[in-house]
Every structure is written in structure tokens, then in C-alpha cells.
Design an enzyme around this catalytic site. Structure first.
Site, short mmCIF file in Angstrom:
data_model
loop_
_atom_site.label_atom_id
_atom_site.label_comp_id
_atom_site.label_asym_id
_atom_site.label_seq_id
_atom_site.Cartn_x
_atom_site.Cartn_y
_atom_site.Cartn_z
CG ASN A 113 19.62 -3.08 -2.46
OD1 ASN A 113 20.16 -4.24 -2.34
ND2 ASN A 113 19.40 -1.88 -2.49
CB SER A 114 16.57 -8.34 -1.36
OG SER A 114 18.21 -8.95 -1.42
CE LYS A 115 23.22 -8.75 1.12
NZ LYS A 115 24.23 -9.22 0.54
CG ASN A 116 16.10 -0.46 0.24
OD1 ASN A 116 15.82 0.31 1.14
ND2 ASN A 116 15.52 0.18 -0.65
#
Ligand SMILES: [Zn+2]
Lengths: 336, 295
Positions: A113-116
Site C-alpha cells: 500500500n503506497s498510500k500509507n
């Protein structure tokens, strides 16, 4: 907001902590909010047990390699949990651990998850300590993320931070160029371009860059007059310099070019309105072009050009009709 | 045009509350506080519970009672609440330049300015920080990545501290009302009709921006510059009429987050039958009046 946690392959290989010899001395700490009605899912067992052991080491403030390993597992299961990340940093500090490993670790989490938020926060913490040693790794890392998600806010934000704090400006304008060649509607790339020309210590600032940037942007506008980002960028090039804005013949001529192609372009019309507001005198040709659009849209003529443009915008941009009416009304006040 | 399926949304919120032992709920445990806020505020706006009643019966600062009343049983969560409220650290997180850090690691963001100012205002403790510096920091920001979420935090913080006069309302209002999507490829991609708000040019419209953009427009008194009726339609189109809940865009899966922002947006748009929401505090107006004005 939904996170995909570790996939099932890794679950299969998982060994419970109570079966691991190196953890035999630790008594797990259950969550103390009463009996949890248990849903018998293997995953949940893993989650619960890992967190129980995490609570135990956290409570004992154990800062050891195995505690570090435990945080790796716990973050893998629950990458949004702030406390685990925070504790991991305490351990890393105490152990004076090699932070290069953290780059790989966060890289893996980013693939899930690169939006963490926690991930990016951690990454910045690491880069801050590594200093200029991290410049190229951070630029590469963000580039990789942006390849999959060109508008990832966290990645852009991190990249800008790296440039400001650690440098690495040399190829940034080229990078923006590349992204815009791929997708000229990519607002993030325009945004980054503006960041580069205004902030890069290598380029001499907005005024020095204006001429070449204006010509680049005009080409982009002519190719796609419907692109909000390029019009916005053009206006930004004259920030705090309304005189040049109103008196640069190139800006007026791009409006003319777009409008005389009989294009009902809202951005061209509102740019023209903005130019006139700052003292630009419209040519006959421009007046004719506006008039032609007015005719084809069956809008009635007004007493002057600016009011006509407002009326046109009321018709062509109906969702903001009240805004354009307001613009027209302040014109009247000015005339009094 | 469809109508607000208020009863269904209430059921949806309650069903989420019941599912709190699901796998998903366990993995998202750290979001439980947010979920409680989104769910409770939504129920209040729909007239189903009175958050104010909680405050009227009990002392605002009696966190234990508030927490237990809200069915937040976990002691850990209570502890977080206690920390949030009693820890003078909120004030200690202010930096020399007036900004706020999120924690001891020092990440600085306008989110933290807003949250700190909001917390302290609710506690009548704004005197613990240097408000002038906090405002000065916000008004001198250089937005390298302009986002409505950041704009909301800044405008909200300025509204709470009575500093909205620092804003060029016409300029910001224009920037915000340009976020209402009128036409273009984006609409085709999103299967949406005109009227929704997006976060950046060329991004898809999303119900949660009916909060970030709209509340800012209300605070600076420029909400009449957008087409309110079309925005109402957009939000209503994102409802799951059968099972309740609101999604980010028509036909997507619903969640509590977007349900809250959709309902909040409708409240700000003065949709009939809903309670009023304070755009700066993000709480029902009666709750804010009670806490801030003691009414
Ligand atoms: Zn959203």
C-alpha cells in the site's frame, strides 16, 4: 482507504510465536478489552498472537534484534498502526541498526500500500538520518511509485522534501518533461515543473525561466486548449508580475489563436478576462473572435468586451454561473 | 432526482458497528476512533442520536463517561482519548515558527496545526499556544502541492482562531469552485454526471471533496459560486439505495468514511431535514455552541 495485507502464501509459512524457541521466555499480553468473540480465521490467530507478543515486548521496552524482527512481522500485518512504527524507530536508534535495510523494508510495504502515512513518515525519518547518501535512492524510490501511480500525493510530497533538503535537482526538469510527454494532462507533473523552476538553486528562478517556460507552455496549450493544468501553469509563470502578464503579447496571441479556431474554450475566455482586468487592451482581431463565439452561442451583445466575455462564460460554464455574474457585477461597480 | 435514504444510512452505520469483530475491523483497529467519529456524527446529522445529549448529561471532560457512553470499551482507546485531551503535549508540539508537529518525531504538517487548534479550542485552552504565530505560519505557507485537504486545514484553523480576514476570499473561492467538475473525459471515466467536486485538475470527482472543498467555501462565504443543486444530485447518486451507505463515486462500494462526508456535504448544502454542521469544527452546530459558547 483499504489495505491489502500479507498474502496467503506467507500465511502458510507462518510459525506461531509460542512454537518459536527464541520467544519461549516471553509471556504474551492479551488485549485488555474483555473477551473478543473469536472468528476462527487462521489469519486472525496470527494477527492476535503477533500483537500479543508485540504488547509484551513493548511493555518491557525490549530493544533487541528479535523485537525488531517482531515489528517487521507486526507491521506486515498491520501497516497502519502508528505505535508499532514508532517503537521500531526506538529500537533502530538503540541498536544503531543499518538503515539501508529500512529502505528495503519500506519498499516492500509500499508494494502492499503506497498510500500509507506511516510508511512515508518512516521513510523520511530514515532519509533524514542518511542525509545526502539517500538522495538518489529516494529519487529512484519515488520515481518507481509514481510509475504505477503518477498522482500519488505522498510520493510527490516526499520527492519535494528530498529535493529541498538533500538536493538532486540536476535532472528534475527533464523528469517533468518525460512525464508530460507521456501525459500532458498530468497535473502533478505540471505542479512539479513549477516547483522546479521556482525552487531549484540551479535554474535562477521564475524570472530567468519565464521565457523558455512560456514558449513550452504555449505549445502545450495550442495542442490541448482544454487542458486546465497548462493554463494554470501559464498564469503561474507571471506570479506577482501582473504588468508582464498583461503586456506579454504571447499570452494574448495564444488566446486569439485558440478562440479564433472557433473554440468555446472557457480557459481562453477567462484568461482574456484576466488580462483585460490587469490593463491589457484587446485588439480588433480578438474582439472579432469573441464576437464570433458570442454569435454562435446566441449570447446577446453587451456594452463592452469584458461584460460580453462574462455573459459568454455564464453560458459556457453554467456550473459557475454565479461566479461569472459576480465578476460582471464588479465590472459595473468599477465603471461607476 | 433521488432522495436521501436516511433510514438506510442509519442501518448501514449500525451494521458496521455490529461487524466490529470482523477480520477487516480487527486489521483496521487503529481507525476505530475515526470510525466512531464518522458514524456518530452521521447519526446525529440525520437526527438519530444526539451527540449533544451525551455532553448535556455528562461533563465534557469526563472522558471515561464519554468513552463508555460511546461504547468504546477498549481501555487502550480510552487512554488515547485521555492523552489527546489531558496531555498538555498538544501545546508543546508547537514549534518556534508557529507550526505544529504531529509527535515527538517532528513531522510538520498543516493537518497538525488544524488538529492542535481544534483540540485546544474545544478545551478552551487556546491560550496555551501562541495563536498569533500559528496564524502567521499558516498565512505565509508556500503551497508546493496544493490540495483541498490542506486548504481545509488552513481555512479551518484560521476560522477557529477568528483570522479569516487574512485570506483573499475571492481568489481562494475561485480556486475552490473550479474544483466542481463540469465536463470532460473525467466524467466519462467516472460514469458521473456533472456536479461533483474533485481534488485536483483531471482527477475524478469524489464525495469526500464535498467536505474538503465545500466546507472551505462555506467558511469563506463563497459557496454560492458553485452549483449546489448539481452537487446535491451527485452525492445522492452515490448512495446505495438498497443497503444504505454512500460511496466515493456512483456505483462504487460504500464505506463509513464517504457516508459521513456525503451526509456532511448535504448538511452544508442545507438539504431539508438535516441538522446543521459547523464547517470549521466539523461537528454539529449545537455541539459547538454548547462547548464553545456554553449555550
Ligand atoms: Zn474520497
Amino acid at each position: 482507504m483499504r489495505e491489502r495485507e500479507m498474502d496467503s502464501d506467507e500465511e502458510q509459512l507462518w510459525v506461531p510465536f509460542k512454537s518459536r524457541p527464541e520467544w519461549s521466555d516471553v509471556i504474551p499480553v492479551e488485549q485488555d478489552d474483555g473477551p473478543n468473540p473469536v472468528v476462527p480465521i487462521a489469519y486472525k490467530e496470527q494477527f492476535t498472537e503477533t500483537m500479543n507478543y508485540f504488547r509484551a515486548v513493548f511493555k518491557a521496552d525490549e530493544r533487541s534484534p528479535r523485537a525488531l524482527q517482531l515489528t517487521t512481522e507486526a507491521i506486515g500485518l498491520n501497516s497502519g498502526n502508528y505505535t508499532i512504527w514508532h517503537y521500531r524507530r526506538l529500537i533502530l536508534e538503540t541498536l544503531k541498526a543499518d538503515l539501508q535495510n529500512e529502505l528495503d523494508f519500506t519498499d516492500q510495504i509500499a508494494q502492499i500500500n503506497s498510500k500509507n502515512y506511516q510508511l512515508w513518515h518512516h521513510r523520511r525519518w530514515v532519509a533524514e538520518i542518511l542525509g545526502t547518501n539517500a538522495t538518489s535512492s529516494e529519487l529512484e524510490f519515488t520515481k518507481k511509485i509514481l510509475l504505477g501511480d503518477a498522482k500519488n500525493y505522498h510520493a510527490w510530497s516526499h520527492r519535494q522534501w528530498v529535493l529541498k533538503e538533500l538536493g538532486g535537482w540536476e535532472n528534475e526538469l527533464d523528469y517533468c518533461q518525460e512525464l508530460l510527454e507521456e501525459d500532458v494532462f498530468n497535473n502533478s507533473a505540471w505542479n512539479q515543473r513549477y516547483f522546479v523552476i521556482t525552487r531549484s538553486p540551479l535554474l535562477g528562478g521564475l524570472t530567468a525561466m519565464r521565457e523558455s517556460e512560456v514558449s513550452y507552455t504555449l505549445k502545450a496549450i495550442v495542442a490541448h486548449p482544454e487542458n486546465e493544468s497548462s493554463w494554470r501553469y501559464l498564469r503561474g509563470l507571471y506570479k506577482n508580475d501582473n504588468w508582464s502578464w498583461a503586456n506579454d503579447p504571447q499570452v494574448a496571441s495564444v488566446c486569439l489563436k485558440v478562440l479564433s479556431a472557433n473554440n468555446d474554450c472557457i480557459f481562453a475566455l477567462s484568461t482574456l478576462l484576466d488580462l483585460i482586468r490587469h490593463g491589457f487592451q484587446a485588439s480588433e482581431e480578438l474582439r472579432d473572435a469573441v464576437d464570433a463565439i458570442r454569435n454562435s452561442n446566441l449570447v446577446e451583445a453587451e456594452s463592452d468586451l469584458t461584460k460580453t466575455i462574462c455573459s459568454l462564460l455564464e453560458k459556457l460554464d453554467p456550473i459557475r454561473v454565479n461566479y461569472w455574474k459576480w465578476r460582471k457585477s464588479i465590472l459595473c461597480e468599477g465603471a461607476k | 432526482m433521488g432522495e436521501l435514504a436516511a433510514e438506510k444510512h442509519v442501518q448501514f452505520i449500525l451494521s458496521v458497528e455490529k461487524k466490529k469483530d470482523s477480520l477487516e475491523a480487527v486489521a483496521m483497529e487503529h481507525l476505530r476512533m475515526n470510525g466512531a467519529y464518522w458514524g456518530l456524527t452521521t447519526l446525529d446529522l440525520l437526527g438519530k442520536i444526539q451527540v449533544l445529549a451525551l455532553f448535556n448529561k455528562i461533563d465534557v471532560l469526563d472522558v471515561d463517561k464519554v468513552a463508555s457512553y460511546k461504547q468504546i470499551k477498549s481501555k487502550r482507546n480510552k487512554k488515547i482519548l485521555l492523552n489527546l485531551i489531558f496531555n498538555s503535549d498538544v501545546a508543546a508540539l508547537q514549534n518556534k515558527d508557529g507550526s505544529f508537529s504531529g509527535d515527538m518525531w517532528g513531522e510538520i504538517d498543516t493537518r497538525f496545526s488544524y488538529i492542535a487548534i481544534l483540540c485546544l479550542a474545544l478545551l478552551h485552552r487556546l491560550n496555551k499556544i501562541n495563536v498569533e504565530k500559528a496564524v502567521n505560519y499558516i498565512t505565509h505557507l508556500n503551497f508546493d502541492l496544493p490540495m483541498p485537504t490542506a486548504v481545509f486545514c488552513c481555512v479551518g484553523a484560521l476560522a477557529i482562531t477568528g483570522s479569516l480576514h487574512h485570506i483573499d476570499k475571492d481568489l481562494l473561492g475561485w480556486w475552490l469552485c473550479e474544483r466542481q467538475v463540469n465536463s470532460g473525459d473525467i466524467l466519462i471515466k467516472s460514469k458521473a454526471k456533472p456536479g461533483g467536486l474533485n481534488g485536483r485538475p483531471e482527477k475524478l470527482p469524489d464525495v469526500c471533496y464535498s467536505w474538503w472543498v465545500l466546507s472551505s467555501l462555506v467558511m469563506i462565504d463563497r459557496v454560492h459560486w458553485i452549483d449546489k443543486e448539481k452537487l446535491v444530485k451527485f452525492i445522492l447518486d452515490c448512495q446505495d439505495i438498497e443497503n444504505g451507505g454512500i460511496s466515493d463515486r456512483p456505483d462504487d462500494a460504500v464505506d463509513v468514511y464517504h457516508t459521513y462526508f456525503g451526509v456532511a456535504g448535504l448538511s452544508l448544502l442545507e438539504y431539508p431535514g438535516m441538522k446543521a454542521l459547523d464547517p470549521a469544527y466539523a461537528l454539529p452546530v449545537d455541539v459547538v455552541n454548547r462547548i464553545i459558547l456554553g449555550k
